[in-house]
Design a protein around this motif. Sequence first.
Motif, mmCIF file in Angstrom:
data_model
loop_
_atom_site.group_PDB
_atom_site.id
_atom_site.type_symbol
_atom_site.label_atom_id
_atom_site.label_comp_id
_atom_site.label_asym_id
_atom_site.label_seq_id
_atom_site.Cartn_x
_atom_site.Cartn_y
_atom_site.Cartn_z
ATOM 1 N N UNK A 1 32.559 43.959 43.959
ATOM 2 C CA UNK A 1 33.977 44.320 43.826
ATOM 3 C C UNK A 1 34.741 43.271 43.017
ATOM 4 N N UNK A 2 34.453 41.997 43.311
ATOM 5 C CA UNK A 2 35.112 40.918 42.547
ATOM 6 C C UNK A 2 34.681 40.943 41.086
ATOM 7 N N UNK A 3 33.390 41.193 40.879
ATOM 8 C CA UNK A 3 32.878 41.232 39.502
ATOM 9 C C UNK A 3 33.589 42.329 38.712
ATOM 10 N N UNK A 4 33.835 43.462 39.354
ATOM 11 C CA UNK A 4 34.530 44.569 38.682
ATOM 12 C C UNK A 4 35.922 44.116 38.229
ATOM 13 N N UNK A 5 36.591 43.349 39.081
ATOM 14 C CA UNK A 5 37.924 42.854 38.706
ATOM 15 C C UNK A 5 37.847 41.907 37.510
ATOM 16 N N UNK A 6 36.866 40.995 37.550
ATOM 17 C CA UNK A 6 36.694 40.055 36.432
ATOM 18 C C UNK A 6 36.369 40.810 35.141
ATOM 19 N N UNK A 7 35.512 41.792 35.242
ATOM 20 C CA UNK A 7 35.116 42.559 34.056
ATOM 21 C C UNK A 7 36.287 43.350 33.497
ATOM 22 N N UNK A 8 37.091 43.885 34.405
ATOM 23 C CA UNK A 8 38.262 44.647 33.999
ATOM 24 C C UNK A 8 39.221 43.759 33.208
ATOM 25 N N UNK B 1 16.306 55.556 27.744
ATOM 26 C CA UNK B 1 17.235 56.483 28.390
ATOM 27 C C UNK B 1 17.082 57.849 27.721
ATOM 28 N N UNK B 2 17.787 58.849 28.213
ATOM 29 C CA UNK B 2 17.672 60.181 27.618
ATOM 30 C C UNK B 2 18.121 60.193 26.159
ATOM 31 N N UNK B 3 18.989 59.260 25.785
ATOM 32 C CA UNK B 3 19.500 59.295 24.417
ATOM 33 C C UNK B 3 19.342 57.986 23.654
ATOM 34 N N UNK B 4 18.437 57.124 24.089
ATOM 35 C CA UNK B 4 18.242 55.863 23.388
ATOM 36 C C UNK B 4 17.686 54.807 24.305
ATOM 37 N N UNK B 5 18.405 53.697 24.410
ATOM 38 C CA UNK B 5 17.948 52.642 25.305
ATOM 39 C C UNK B 5 19.140 51.922 25.919
ATOM 40 N N UNK B 6 18.866 51.220 27.010
ATOM 41 C CA UNK B 6 19.910 50.494 27.711
ATOM 42 C C UNK B 6 19.401 49.081 27.961
ATOM 43 N N UNK B 7 20.319 48.114 27.863
ATOM 44 C CA UNK B 7 19.966 46.717 28.130
ATOM 45 C C UNK B 7 20.361 46.408 29.572
ATOM 46 N N UNK B 8 19.400 45.972 30.367
ATOM 47 C CA UNK B 8 19.690 45.718 31.777
ATOM 48 C C UNK B 8 19.437 44.258 32.105
ATOM 49 N N UNK B 9 20.332 43.650 32.877
ATOM 50 C CA UNK B 9 20.151 42.275 33.341
ATOM 51 C C UNK B 9 20.999 42.033 34.581
ATOM 52 N N UNK B 10 20.632 41.144 35.447
ATOM 53 C CA UNK B 10 19.481 40.276 35.457
ATOM 54 C C UNK B 10 18.310 40.977 36.120
ATOM 55 N N UNK B 11 17.099 40.713 35.640
ATOM 56 C CA UNK B 11 15.943 41.417 36.177
ATOM 57 C C UNK B 11 15.091 40.559 37.094
ATOM 58 N N UNK B 12 15.624 39.437 37.542
ATOM 59 C CA UNK B 12 14.855 38.684 38.532
ATOM 60 C C UNK B 12 15.023 37.174 38.506
ATOM 61 N N UNK B 13 15.827 36.650 37.596
ATOM 62 C CA UNK B 13 15.966 35.195 37.548
ATOM 63 C C UNK B 13 16.861 34.673 38.668
ATOM 64 N N UNK B 14 17.834 35.467 39.097
ATOM 65 C CA UNK B 14 18.825 34.987 40.064
ATOM 66 C C UNK B 14 18.963 35.958 41.229
ATOM 67 N N UNK B 15 18.453 35.571 42.399
ATOM 68 C CA UNK B 15 18.508 36.502 43.523
ATOM 69 C C UNK B 15 19.876 36.532 44.187
ATOM 70 N N UNK B 16 20.595 35.424 44.128
ATOM 71 C CA UNK B 16 21.946 35.404 44.689
ATOM 72 C C UNK B 16 22.923 35.084 43.567
ATOM 73 N N UNK B 17 23.880 35.956 43.375
ATOM 74 C CA UNK B 17 24.817 35.760 42.272
ATOM 75 C C UNK B 17 26.255 35.827 42.763
ATOM 76 N N UNK B 18 27.121 35.110 42.079
ATOM 77 C CA UNK B 18 28.557 35.257 42.315
ATOM 78 C C UNK B 18 29.098 36.270 41.298
ATOM 79 N N UNK B 19 30.342 36.662 41.513
ATOM 80 C CA UNK B 19 30.989 37.598 40.591
ATOM 81 C C UNK B 19 31.057 36.988 39.183
ATOM 82 N N UNK B 20 31.311 35.702 39.138
ATOM 83 C CA UNK B 20 31.394 34.980 37.864
ATOM 84 C C UNK B 20 30.046 35.039 37.118
#
Lengths: 345, 345
Positions: free
Chosen positions: B195-202, B135-154
Motif C-alpha cells: 500500500x505504501x509502495x503504491x503511494x510512492x509510485x503514484x 505475454x499474450x502480446x509481447x513481453x513483460x519485465x518482472x522484478x525482483x525475482x529473488x534477491x530480496x525476500x523482505x522489502x520496504x516500500x522504498x
Amino acid sequence: MDITIAIDAMGGDHGTRVTVPAAVAYLKKHPDDTVVLVGLPDAIEAELSKLGFADRTRLRIHATTEVVGMDESPQSALRGKKDSSMRVSINLVKNGEASACVSAGNTGALMATARYVLKTLPGIDRPAIASFLPTVNGQVCMLDLGANVDCTAEHLLQFALMGSTLVSALEHKEQPTVGLLNIGSEDIKGNEVVKQAAELLQASDLNFYGNVEGDDIFKGVTDVVVCDGFVGNVALKTAEGVAKMMGGFLKEGFSQNWFTKLGALVSMPVLKAFKHRLDHRRYNGASFLGLKGIVVKSHGSADSFAYLCAIERAAEEARGGMLNHISEHVEKWHHARQQTAGEAL
Amino acid sequence: MDITIAIDAMGGDHGTRVTVPAAVAYLKKHPDDTVVLVGLPDAIEAELSKLGFADRTRLRIHATTEVVGMDESPQSALRGKKDSSMRVSINLVKNGEASACVSAGNTGALMATARYVLKTLPGIDRPAIASFLPTVNGQVCMLDLGANVDCTAEHLLQFALMGSTLVSALEHKEQPTVGLLNIGSEDIKGNEVVKQAAELLQASDLNFYGNVEGDDIFKGVTDVVVCDGFVGNVALKTAEGVAKMMGGFLKEGFSQNWFTKLGALVSMPVLKAFKHRLDHRRYNGASFLGLKGIVVKSHGSADSFAYLCAIERAAEEARGGMLNHISEHVEKWHHARQQTAGEAL
C-alpha cells in the motif's frame, strides 16, 4: 449421512441463473440430500419453473430480502445487510439447519460475515482459504489463497494443520504430506516467518516434507502446500494467467488456416482431454477453513457445472466430518505443546 | 558501439561445453564485439579446438585457477575463491576491461560477489533480479525475482525505477507502464508495504498503472511488474511449473496411440509455433540491476542457445547505456524529492 446444503442463490455474477440449475443437478445426483435455496423467492421460483422442477420434498426456499453486491465492502455487507442471502445462508449453518453453505458472492464480504457469524474454531487464530489445483499426478490442496496477507509462523502452522485435515477428510489419506512454499529448498532460504514456520512444522506431528518451490506445486510433490495469503493469491492467479495464455496460444495456432484447422480436427480427442484435465471448473470451490461451520466459496463467474462442483465440495466436507477432525487435531496439538512446555519447566 | 563481454566460462551445470559454443556463436553474429572467456584455460582451449575456432582477434582467454561450485555458499565463494572464473569476470567489469559479464553460476554467490566487487549505484539500496517473461502480446519485465525476500516500500519504488529504465534501454519505450503486484486491483488491497509502495509510485514520475494481479502479468497489462523477491520468485517458478505441466499433458496426449500421433504430425506447424512462443530459452538472462556494472545471470541448466540469449541481453544493456540511464533517473528522482521536502518546510 444425509446432508443439507444452504445455497446463497443470489451470489455471483449470474445469481439464480447459475445457482438454481446447479442445486437441482445436485439433488438429482444425491437422492438423500436436501438443498435450501436462500434468496429472493420470486427469482428462485422463476428459475425453478423454467427448469420444470416442482418437487419440494428435498428442496426448500428460504426467503430473504437483500443481496450483497459483488463490489460491496465487507463492512457494508456485515452491518447493513442482515437479511442478505449470503448472511442468512451462513446463519442456517450456525443454527444447525444446514450442514454447510455455498456462496459465489464477493470473497471479502463472505469471509467477514462467516467469521462474524460462525467464529473461529478453538485454537485457530485466523480462517484461511484453501483450494485444490491440478498437478501432473492428481491434485494439491493449497492455502492460504488470500484471506491473510500478513502471517506469523504460528498461522502457517495452523494452515498446515487445517489443509492436512481437509485432504484427510476428502481424499481419505492417512498422513498427507505438507510442503512449505519457499524460494529454495534449502533450510536457509526464505524470510524469517517461513524459516520459523519450518521449525514449527518440523516439530509438529504433521507429515512435513520441507520447503517446496513454485514449480513443485504442480509436480504434485506434496498433498498440501502452505503459504501466506499474499503469496498464495499471487501464485494462484499467476497459474491461472499462464494456463489461459497457453490455451489462447494453442487456440490461435489451430485456427489460423484450413490446414491448422484440419490439425485441430484430427487432434480433437487429444485437445478435448487436455482441456478436461485443466478444466478449472472441476476445481471450483474454495474452502474457508478454521470456522465453526463449513463455508465454500464458488468463483463469482462460475457456470452451473462449476457451481455444482462447489456444492459437491461443501457436501464432501460435511460428510467427511471435517470440522470435528480439525478440532480434534488442534486439540491434540495444543495438548502436546502444553506437555512439552510442562516438561521444559 | 563495440562491446566487450566477460564470460564466466566455468559457471553453470555444463560449464565450457555450453559457454564456449555460445560465445563463439555470439562473435559470429556480432562482428564488432569482443568476448573474454574467463576460466581454466585448458578446458576453454579444448572446447575451442573442438569447435575449430582459432581466430583470437576478438576472443581472449583470461586464465583463472578456481571455480565456484553450484551449491557453494555465497560466503565461501566470496571469501575463499578470489581467483574464481565468476569473481574475475566481475573484476573485469569493475576495472573497465569488459562492458558487461555473464555467468550461469549459482545465484547467491554471483549476487554476493557482484555486490561486493561492484557496489550499488548511488541512491539504490539493494540490487534486484529482473527478467523478461512472455505475454499474450509481447513481453513483460518482472522484478525482483529473488534477491530480496523482505522489502520496504522504498525498495519497491527503486525496483520500479530500475525496471522502467531497463525496458526503456532495451525496448526503446519512452515511458514504460509499471504495475505493482498485489492481490486485488483496489487500492485497499494488499499488505502495508504494498500500500505504501503504491503511494510512492503514484507520487513518482514513473508511468504507474496501479495494482496488477498474478494473471495480469501474462496479459501484458504493463511493461514492468514490481514485487518483492519472495513473491516474484514464487510467481516465476509457479509460471514455469504450470507451463511445464501443460506441455507435458499435451505431449502425453499426442503420444498415446497411432491416431493421436497422426494428430501430432498434422498439427506439427502449430505445435512448433506454440513451443517457440513459450521457449524459455529465449527469455534466458536475468539482469542484476542496481549495481555499478552490468551482470547477467544465465539459468544454470541453459544450453548454448539459451546462453547466447543471456549474452545478447548483457550486450543490449551495455549498448543501451543502461547504467547511465538508471543513475540519471535516480538522481533526478532524489533531486525532485529533496525539492518537495524543501518546499514542505
